[in-house]
Design an enzyme around this catalytic site. Structure first.
Site, PDB file in Angstrom:
ATOM      1  N   ILE A 173       7.879   7.254  16.795  1.00 17.04           N
ATOM      2  CA  ILE A 173       7.403   7.836  15.524  1.00 17.04           C
ATOM      3  C   ILE A 173       6.117   8.623  15.747  1.00 17.04           C
ATOM      4  O   ILE A 173       6.026   9.805  15.422  1.00 17.04           O
ATOM      5  CB  ILE A 173       7.148   6.730  14.466  1.00 17.04           C
ATOM      6  CG1 ILE A 173       8.334   5.772  14.354  1.00 17.04           C
ATOM      7  CG2 ILE A 173       6.786   7.359  13.120  1.00 17.04           C
ATOM      8  CD1 ILE A 173       9.560   6.304  13.687  1.00 17.04           C
ATOM      9  N   ASP A 203       4.014   0.751  12.119  1.00 16.41           N
ATOM     10  CA  ASP A 203       2.751   0.198  11.601  1.00 16.41           C
ATOM     11  C   ASP A 203       2.495  -1.213  12.104  1.00 16.41           C
ATOM     12  O   ASP A 203       1.384  -1.722  11.980  1.00 16.41           O
ATOM     13  CB  ASP A 203       2.774   0.186  10.069  1.00 16.41           C
ATOM     14  CG  ASP A 203       2.802   1.592   9.516  1.00 16.41           C
ATOM     15  OD1 ASP A 203       3.110   1.746   8.319  1.00 16.41           O
ATOM     16  OD2 ASP A 203       2.552   2.535  10.282  1.00 16.41           O
ATOM     17  N   ASP A 212       6.014  19.923   7.672  1.00 18.57           N
ATOM     18  CA  ASP A 212       7.035  20.987   7.629  1.00 18.57           C
ATOM     19  C   ASP A 212       8.298  20.567   6.882  1.00 18.57           C
ATOM     20  O   ASP A 212       8.929  21.377   6.186  1.00 18.57           O
ATOM     21  CB  ASP A 212       7.388  21.446   9.047  1.00 18.57           C
ATOM     22  CG  ASP A 212       7.868  20.276   9.913  1.00 18.57           C
ATOM     23  OD1 ASP A 212       7.124  19.268  10.015  1.00 18.57           O
ATOM     24  OD2 ASP A 212       8.980  20.333  10.442  1.00 18.57           O
ATOM     25  N   ARG A 254       0.480  15.349  12.590  1.00 23.46           N
ATOM     26  CA  ARG A 254       1.171  14.827  11.399  1.00 23.46           C
ATOM     27  C   ARG A 254       1.534  16.017  10.502  1.00 23.46           C
ATOM     28  O   ARG A 254       0.930  16.264   9.482  1.00 23.46           O
ATOM     29  CB  ARG A 254       0.302  13.810  10.673  1.00 23.46           C
ATOM     30  CG  ARG A 254      -0.005  12.598  11.546  1.00 23.46           C
ATOM     31  CD  ARG A 254      -0.703  11.503  10.790  1.00 23.46           C
ATOM     32  NE  ARG A 254       0.227  10.766   9.923  1.00 23.46           N
ATOM     33  CZ  ARG A 254      -0.175   9.777   9.120  1.00 23.46           C
ATOM     34  NH1 ARG A 254      -1.445   9.482   9.023  1.00 23.46           N
ATOM     35  NH2 ARG A 254       0.704   9.122   8.370  1.00 23.46           N
ATOM     36  N   LYS A 292       0.848  -1.216   0.000  1.00 23.85           N
ATOM     37  CA  LYS A 292       0.000   0.000   0.000  1.00 23.85           C
ATOM     38  C   LYS A 292       0.878   1.258   0.000  1.00 23.85           C
ATOM     39  O   LYS A 292       0.666   2.179  -0.788  1.00 23.85           O
ATOM     40  CB  LYS A 292      -0.901   0.019   1.233  1.00 23.85           C
ATOM     41  CG  LYS A 292      -1.539   1.390   1.513  1.00 23.85           C
ATOM     42  CD  LYS A 292      -2.396   1.423   2.744  1.00 23.85           C
ATOM     43  CE  LYS A 292      -1.698   1.894   3.975  1.00 23.85           C
ATOM     44  NZ  LYS A 292      -1.479   3.345   4.121  1.00 23.85           N
ATOM     45  N   ASN A 293       1.882   1.287   0.872  1.00 26.53           N
ATOM     46  CA  ASN A 293       2.662   2.517   1.045  1.00 26.53           C
ATOM     47  C   ASN A 293       3.665   2.769  -0.079  1.00 26.53           C
ATOM     48  O   ASN A 293       4.228   3.850  -0.165  1.00 26.53           O
ATOM     49  CB  ASN A 293       3.329   2.541   2.421  1.00 26.53           C
ATOM     50  CG  ASN A 293       2.283   2.720   3.515  1.00 26.53           C
ATOM     51  OD1 ASN A 293       1.141   3.071   3.217  1.00 26.53           O
ATOM     52  ND2 ASN A 293       2.656   2.453   4.744  1.00 26.53           N
ATOM     53  N   ARG A 326      -8.770   0.186   3.866  1.00 27.31           N
ATOM     54  CA  ARG A 326      -7.806   1.081   3.199  1.00 27.31           C
ATOM     55  C   ARG A 326      -6.478   0.365   2.961  1.00 27.31           C
ATOM     56  O   ARG A 326      -5.708   0.765   2.109  1.00 27.31           O
ATOM     57  CB  ARG A 326      -7.546   2.324   4.056  1.00 27.31           C
ATOM     58  CG  ARG A 326      -8.659   3.337   4.060  1.00 27.31           C
ATOM     59  CD  ARG A 326      -8.188   4.582   4.754  1.00 27.31           C
ATOM     60  NE  ARG A 326      -6.910   5.016   4.172  1.00 27.31           N
ATOM     61  CZ  ARG A 326      -5.967   5.627   4.875  1.00 27.31           C
ATOM     62  NH1 ARG A 326      -6.133   5.872   6.153  1.00 27.31           N
ATOM     63  NH2 ARG A 326      -4.843   6.004   4.291  1.00 27.31           N
ATOM     64  N   ARG A 330      -3.812  10.576   3.403  1.00 29.77           N
ATOM     65  CA  ARG A 330      -2.691  11.506   3.636  1.00 29.77           C
ATOM     66  C   ARG A 330      -1.748  11.509   2.429  1.00 29.77           C
ATOM     67  O   ARG A 330      -1.201  12.534   2.060  1.00 29.77           O
ATOM     68  CB  ARG A 330      -1.946  11.066   4.889  1.00 29.77           C
ATOM     69  CG  ARG A 330      -0.701  11.884   5.217  1.00 29.77           C
ATOM     70  CD  ARG A 330      -0.107  11.455   6.544  1.00 29.77           C
ATOM     71  NE  ARG A 330       1.202  12.055   6.778  1.00 29.77           N
ATOM     72  CZ  ARG A 330       1.373  13.291   7.225  1.00 29.77           C
ATOM     73  NH1 ARG A 330       0.328  14.053   7.457  1.00 29.77           N
ATOM     74  NH2 ARG A 330       2.586  13.776   7.417  1.00 29.77           N
ATOM     75  N   CYS A 348      -4.977   8.943   8.646  1.00 24.99           N
ATOM     76  CA  CYS A 348      -5.279   8.328   9.949  1.00 24.99           C
ATOM     77  C   CYS A 348      -5.056   9.327  11.089  1.00 24.99           C
ATOM     78  O   CYS A 348      -4.202  10.190  11.026  1.00 24.99           O
ATOM     79  CB  CYS A 348      -4.350   7.144  10.197  1.00 24.99           C
ATOM     80  SG  CYS A 348      -4.857   5.698   9.300  1.00 24.99           S
TER      81      CYS A 348
HETATM   82  C1  EPZ Z   1       4.471   6.869   6.259  1.00 26.68           C
HETATM   83  O1  EPZ Z   1       3.771   7.990   6.767  1.00 26.68           O
HETATM   84  C2  EPZ Z   1       3.422   5.763   6.164  1.00 26.68           C
HETATM   85  N1  EPZ Z   1       2.348   6.185   5.274  1.00 26.68           N
HETATM   86  C3  EPZ Z   1       2.862   5.471   7.548  1.00 26.68           C
HETATM   87  O2  EPZ Z   1       1.983   4.358   7.416  1.00 26.68           O
HETATM   88  C4  EPZ Z   1       4.013   5.075   8.466  1.00 26.68           C
HETATM   89  O3  EPZ Z   1       3.503   4.884   9.764  1.00 26.68           O
HETATM   90  C5  EPZ Z   1       5.065   6.182   8.482  1.00 26.68           C
HETATM   91  O4  EPZ Z   1       5.522   6.442   7.143  1.00 26.68           O
HETATM   92  C6  EPZ Z   1       6.280   5.820   9.314  1.00 26.68           C
HETATM   93  O5  EPZ Z   1       6.857   4.649   8.829  1.00 26.68           O
HETATM   94  C7  EPZ Z   1       2.553   6.120   3.943  1.00 26.68           C
HETATM   95  O6  EPZ Z   1       3.607   5.721   3.484  1.00 26.68           O
HETATM   96  C8  EPZ Z   1       1.402   6.541   3.089  1.00 26.68           C
HETATM   97  P1  EPZ Z   1       6.769  10.105   8.264  1.00 26.68           P
HETATM   98  P2  EPZ Z   1       4.486   9.443   6.749  1.00 26.68           P
HETATM   99  O7  EPZ Z   1       6.801  11.326   7.422  1.00 26.68           O
HETATM  100  O8  EPZ Z   1       5.284   9.577   5.517  1.00 26.68           O
HETATM  101  C9  EPZ Z   1       7.080  13.416  11.633  1.00 26.68           C
HETATM  102  C10 EPZ Z   1       0.002   3.149   7.672  1.00 26.68           C
HETATM  103  O9  EPZ Z   1      -0.564   2.705   8.677  1.00 26.68           O
HETATM  104  N2  EPZ Z   1       7.106  14.379  10.513  1.00 26.68           N
HETATM  105  O10 EPZ Z   1       7.922   9.159   8.215  1.00 26.68           O
HETATM  106  O11 EPZ Z   1       3.461  10.456   7.061  1.00 26.68           O
HETATM  107  C11 EPZ Z   1       5.689  12.848  11.840  1.00 26.68           C
HETATM  108  O12 EPZ Z   1       4.925  13.715  12.661  1.00 26.68           O
HETATM  109  C12 EPZ Z   1       0.587   4.538   7.697  1.00 26.68           C
HETATM  110  O13 EPZ Z   1       0.208   2.516   6.601  1.00 26.68           O
HETATM  111  C13 EPZ Z   1       7.370  15.705  10.786  1.00 26.68           C
HETATM  112  O14 EPZ Z   1       7.575  16.090  11.926  1.00 26.68           O
HETATM  113  O15 EPZ Z   1       5.468   9.278   7.988  1.00 26.68           O
HETATM  114  C14 EPZ Z   1       5.951  11.527  12.508  1.00 26.68           C
HETATM  115  O16 EPZ Z   1       6.164  11.750  13.890  1.00 26.68           O
HETATM  116  C15 EPZ Z   1       0.322   5.265   9.007  1.00 26.68           C
HETATM  117  N3  EPZ Z   1       7.385  16.599   9.757  1.00 26.68           N
HETATM  118  C16 EPZ Z   1       7.282  11.095  11.881  1.00 26.68           C
HETATM  119  O17 EPZ Z   1       7.869  12.271  11.307  1.00 26.68           O
HETATM  120  C17 EPZ Z   1       7.157  16.208   8.469  1.00 26.68           C
HETATM  121  O18 EPZ Z   1       7.203  17.069   7.569  1.00 26.68           O
HETATM  122  C18 EPZ Z   1       7.097  10.025  10.814  1.00 26.68           C
HETATM  123  O19 EPZ Z   1       6.482  10.591   9.760  1.00 26.68           O
HETATM  124  C19 EPZ Z   1       6.872  14.851   8.209  1.00 26.68           C
HETATM  125  C20 EPZ Z   1       6.865  13.954   9.241  1.00 26.68           C
END
Ligand code: EPZ
Length: 420
Positions: A329, A307, A126, A123, A23-24, A399, A94, A118
Site C-alpha cells: 500500500i 495501518d 489521481d 499520496r 477515526k477513518n 490524531r 489528508r 501523514c
Molecule cells: C486511508 O487512506 C486511510 N486514511 C489510511 O489510514 C490507510 O492507511 C489507507 O486508507 C489504506 O487503508 C483515512 O481513511 C483517512 P488509499 P487513503 O486511497 O484513502 C494510492 C491512518 O494511519 N492512491 O486507499 O489515502 C496511494 O498512493 C491512515 O489512519 C493512488 O495512487 O488510502 C496508496 O499507495 C494512514 N491514487 C494506496 O493507493 C489515488 O488517487 C492506498 O491509498 C489514491 C490513492
C-alpha cells in the site's frame, strides 16, 4: 516546551480497555453530513484532534456544529455557505479532501487547498480526480488549490486502478446527487466505507454494494438529516490487541467487531498468541512460549491492514527468527524501523519491505513518532523495553488514539505525558 509521552517498560498489563469510534470512518462521515438538508446527529465520535480540525472547517462554512456530549456531534447545514477551503485546518489532515466529493456533489463547485496528512511517501489523488471528471466535473489546479466545477453531474461507470479507500468514498459522495446511475468498480471494501454508505442511505441516498468491489449509486434529489452511530475503530483495537500480545498478562479489549480484524487475529494466532474472541471483544492471555516469526504482506481490506503494520513490527522484534514485512500500500511506510532500531531492534530494510531479526532486547531511549502508526509502534516498543522511553512529536498519536495514556494506565502501564 515540548509535550512528550514517557513509558517505563517491562510491566505486565491486566484489565479491560475500550475501543473508541473509528477515526477513518469519522473523518469521512463528518464531511458526508454536509450533503444533507437537515440535522445529522452522529454518536460514538472519538475525542481526537482530527475531529477538531473538521469542526473548524465546518464552522468556517457557517455550518452549525454542536456537541451535546463529548462523543456526539450534531451538524446543521441550514445556513451553510460554500466558501473556498483555503484555511489552515484543511492542511492538518489528508481526509479534508472528502469535502471535494461532498461539496462537488452538493454545490457543483469547490475550491480547496491540497490535502495534508501523514508522511507515508507519495499520496496522489489521481483516482479521486478521475472519478470526479467521469461524473462531468472540470478540475483545475491553481497555486496549491484545487478548483472543481460542473454544470451538472451525470452517473458514470468508474473503474479504480487501485482499490483506494479515499477515492471510493470521495467519488460516491459526489455521485449521490448525480443524474442517473454510477458504478464504481474495483472499489475498496474497508468497513469505514460501509459505515459511510450506511450514513448516506439513512439520509436518503440509494447506494448498494458497500463492502464489495462494485458499488452502485442511483442519484437522488435531496438528502435529509438522520441519526448514526459510528463503528468501533478496528485500527485502535488492533493496536491494543498487539500491545496486549506484547505485555498482557490477561487483557480484554472491548467494543470490537472481530470480523474487521480477521487478518490480524489469524497472524497473531500464527505466531503463538493466546487469543480468544466473542461477538464484541477480544481476550489475550500471557503465554510462556516465545512467539514465532511470521511473514506479513499489507493488502486492501480484508487483507492485512497497512495501518497495523508498524505496531506488529514492534511486536515481531520479540519473535524468534526472521519476519518479513512487505508493504503493497505505502512502499515507504518504514520510518518506524529506524526508531525501533534505536531501541535495540534489528530491522533490515529492503525495497517496500523490512526483515525483523528476532528476538532482540529493547532498551528505552529518545524516539520520534514520524507518523500516527509509527507513534503507536513506539508505544508498543516502550511497554516492552527495559528502562524509560521518551516519545517525541506525540501530536501524531493524538490524531488517532483517544486518551491513550489514560487507557493504558488503567491496564497498569507506567505511561505519562510530560512537558520538557
Ligand atoms: C486511508 O487512506 C486511510 N486514511 C489510511 O489510514 C490507510 O492507511 C489507507 O486508507 C489504506 O487503508 C483515512 O481513511 C483517512 P488509499 P487513503 O486511497 O484513502 C494510492 C491512518 O494511519 N492512491 O486507499 O489515502 C496511494 O498512493 C491512515 O489512519 C493512488 O495512487 O488510502 C496508496 O499507495 C494512514 N491514487 C494506496 O493507493 C489515488 O488517487 C492506498 O491509498 C489514491 C490513492
Amino acid at each position: 516546551m515540548e509535550e512528550v509521552i514517557k513509558i517505563k517498560g517491562g510491566k505486565l498489563l491486566n484489565g479491560t480497555i475500550r475501543v473508541s469510534g473509528a477515526k477513518n470512518a469519522t473523518v469521512a462521515l463528518i464531511p458526508a453530513a454536509v450533503l444533507a438538508y437537515g440535522k445529522v446527529k452522529i454518536v460514538g465520535i472519538p475525542n481526537i484532534s482530527d475531529v477538531n480540525s473538521l469542526k473548524d472547517i465546518l464552522e468556517y462554512m457557517d455550518v452549525k456544529v454542536t456537541t451535546p456530549n463529548v462523543d456526539e456531534i450534531v451538524i446543521d447545514t441550514t445556513n451553510m455557505e460554500n466558501k473556498p477551503l483555503v484555511i489552515d485546518a484543511v492542511s492538518k489532515l489528508r481526509a479534508s479532501y472528502y469535502f471535494m466529493g461532498a461539496l462537488l456533489g452538493k454545490y457543483k463547485h469547490v475550491v480547496i487547498r491540497m490535502p495534508g496528512g501523514c508522511n507515508l511517501g507519495p499520496r496522489p489523488i489521481d483516482l479521486h480526480i478521475k472519478g470526479f471528471e467521469a461524473l462531468g466535473a472540470k478540475i483545475e489546479y491553481d497555486n496549491g488549490n484545487y478548483i472543481l466545477t460542473a454544470d451538472e453531474l451525470t452517473g458514470a461507470n468508474i473503474y479504480l486502478d487501485f482499490a483506494s479507500v479515499g477515492a471510493t468514498i470521495n467519488i460516491l459522495m459526489a455521485a449521490v446527487y448525480a443524474k442517473g446511475r454510477t458504478l464504481i468498480e474495483n472499489a475498496a471494501r474497508e468497513p469505514e466505507i460501509i459505515d459511510c454508505i450506511n450514513l448516506l442511505n439513512k439520509m436518503g441516498a440509494r447506494i448498494r454494494g458497500g463492502g464489495t468491489s462494485t458499488i452502485v449509486i442511483d442519484g437522488v434529489e435531496k438528502l435529509d438529516g438522520c441519526f448514526h452511530e459510528i463503528i468501533p475503530d478496528r485500527i485502535e483495537a488492533g493496536t491494543y490487541i498487539i500491545l496486549a500480545a506484547a505485555m498482557g498478562e490477561h487483557v480484554i479489549i472491548e467494543n470490537v467487531i472481530p470480523y474487521h480484524l480477521d487478518s490480524l487475529l489469524s497472524k497473531l494466532k500464527e505466531i503463538g498468541v493466546n487469543i480468544t474472541f466473542s461477538f464484541d471483544q477480544v481476550e489475550i492471555y500471557k503465554t510462556d512460549t516465545p512467539y514465532e516469526c511470521t511473514n506479513v504482506k499489507t493488502m486492501p481490506f480484508p487483507g492485512y491492514a497497512t495501518d497495523l503494520q508498524a505496531p506488529l513490527t514492534a511486536l515481531l522484534t520479540q519473535a524468534i527468527g526472521n519476519s518479513k514485512i512487505t508493504e503493497t500500500i505505502y512502499s515507504e511506510r518504514f520510518k518506524h524501523c529506524q526508531e525501533l532500531n534505536k531501541m535495540g531492534a534489528n530491522i533490515i530494510l529492503g525495497p517496500a519491505s523490512a526483515t525483523v531479526v528476532g528476538p532482540t532486547k529493547l532498551t528505552g531511549g529518545n524516539v520520534k513518532a514520524t507518523d500516527l502508526r509509527c507513534g503507536a509502534a513506539l508505544v508498543v516498543a516502550g511497554l516492552i523495553a527495559e528502562g524509560t522511553t521518551t516519545i517525541h512529536d506525540i501530536y501524531h498519536i493524538d490524531r488517532g488514539y483517544e486518551d491513550i495514556v489514560a487507557k493504558l494506565s488503567a491496564l497498569g502501564a507506567d505511561i505519562y505525558r510530560e512537558n520538557i
